[in-house]
Design an enzyme around this catalytic site. Sequence first.
Site, short mmCIF file in Angstrom:
data_model
loop_
_atom_site.label_atom_id
_atom_site.label_comp_id
_atom_site.label_asym_id
_atom_site.label_seq_id
_atom_site.Cartn_x
_atom_site.Cartn_y
_atom_site.Cartn_z
N PRO A 12 0.79 -1.23 0.00
CG PRO A 12 -0.14 -1.11 2.12
CD PRO A 12 0.53 -2.06 1.17
CE1 TYR A 25 8.85 5.26 3.02
CE2 TYR A 25 7.30 7.10 2.88
CZ TYR A 25 7.75 5.96 3.51
OH TYR A 25 7.12 5.51 4.64
CG ASN A 76 8.47 -2.07 0.19
OD1 ASN A 76 7.89 -2.14 1.27
ND2 ASN A 76 9.06 -0.96 -0.23
CB ALA A 79 1.63 0.17 6.35
CD GLU A 100 10.90 -7.64 5.55
OE1 GLU A 100 11.31 -8.70 6.09
OE2 GLU A 100 10.32 -6.74 6.16
O1 CA2 Z 1 10.45 1.97 3.66
C1 CA2 Z 1 9.62 1.27 3.07
O2 CA2 Z 1 9.80 0.83 1.94
C2 CA2 Z 1 8.26 1.01 3.73
O3 CA2 Z 1 7.86 -0.32 3.40
C3 CA2 Z 1 7.31 2.01 3.15
C4 CA2 Z 1 5.93 1.98 3.79
C5 CA2 Z 1 6.02 2.05 5.30
O4 CA2 Z 1 4.73 1.90 5.88
C6 CA2 Z 1 6.94 0.99 5.85
O5 CA2 Z 1 7.01 1.14 7.26
C7 CA2 Z 1 8.32 1.11 5.25
C8 CA2 Z 1 5.08 3.17 3.32
C9 CA2 Z 1 5.03 3.37 1.86
C10 CA2 Z 1 4.34 4.67 1.64
O6 CA2 Z 1 4.94 5.31 0.55
C11 CA2 Z 1 4.64 6.62 0.33
C12 CA2 Z 1 5.34 7.25 -0.65
C13 CA2 Z 1 5.09 8.57 -0.90
C14 CA2 Z 1 4.13 9.26 -0.20
C15 CA2 Z 1 3.41 8.62 0.78
C16 CA2 Z 1 3.65 7.29 1.04
#
Ligand code: CA2
Length: 148
Positions: A12, A25, A76, A79, A100
Amino acid sequence: MAKPLVLIVNGPNLNMLGKRQPEVYGHQTLADIETAAAAHAESLGLDMEFHQSNHEGDLVDWIQGARGRAAGIILNAGAYTHTSVALLDALNAAEVVCVEVHLSNIHQREEFRHHSFVSKAAKGMICGFGSHGYILALDALARLIKES
Ligand code: CA2
């Protein structure tokens, strides 16, 4: 001869990459990551499928479908990493080697991101290297597939 297939499965909100929170990110979009991963998979002699969904059941379906079909999974789970016993069960049932990946270093972030349910079924985890983590994961999987 058919090339080994690797599934890259994204959870997600990863469709938002490059559009919000670049300080966490990075600036690359998920499409940029897919393009780079496809080129790298090709150079490693791997076939690749790239998926993203905001729905947990879709991720379960892709992981289940890997059984007997894919040689490896890069996951990946976003959340759902921190909440989903369903993804852990699917990985255990699929019996396909999994790496992972997380863009961010989840151990430098909030306490609730420190635990990963999917780690229990993963060969290893790469986190904190941004989008390059997917390339590192492909290298790791290519070696594991060759050894198996
Ligand atoms: O660091 C990662 O790749 C995560 O899997 C990313 C997830 C987070 O919930 C994990 O704890 C770590 C969140 C992805 C959300 O991506 C976004 C990108 C841009 C704007 C908002 C969210």
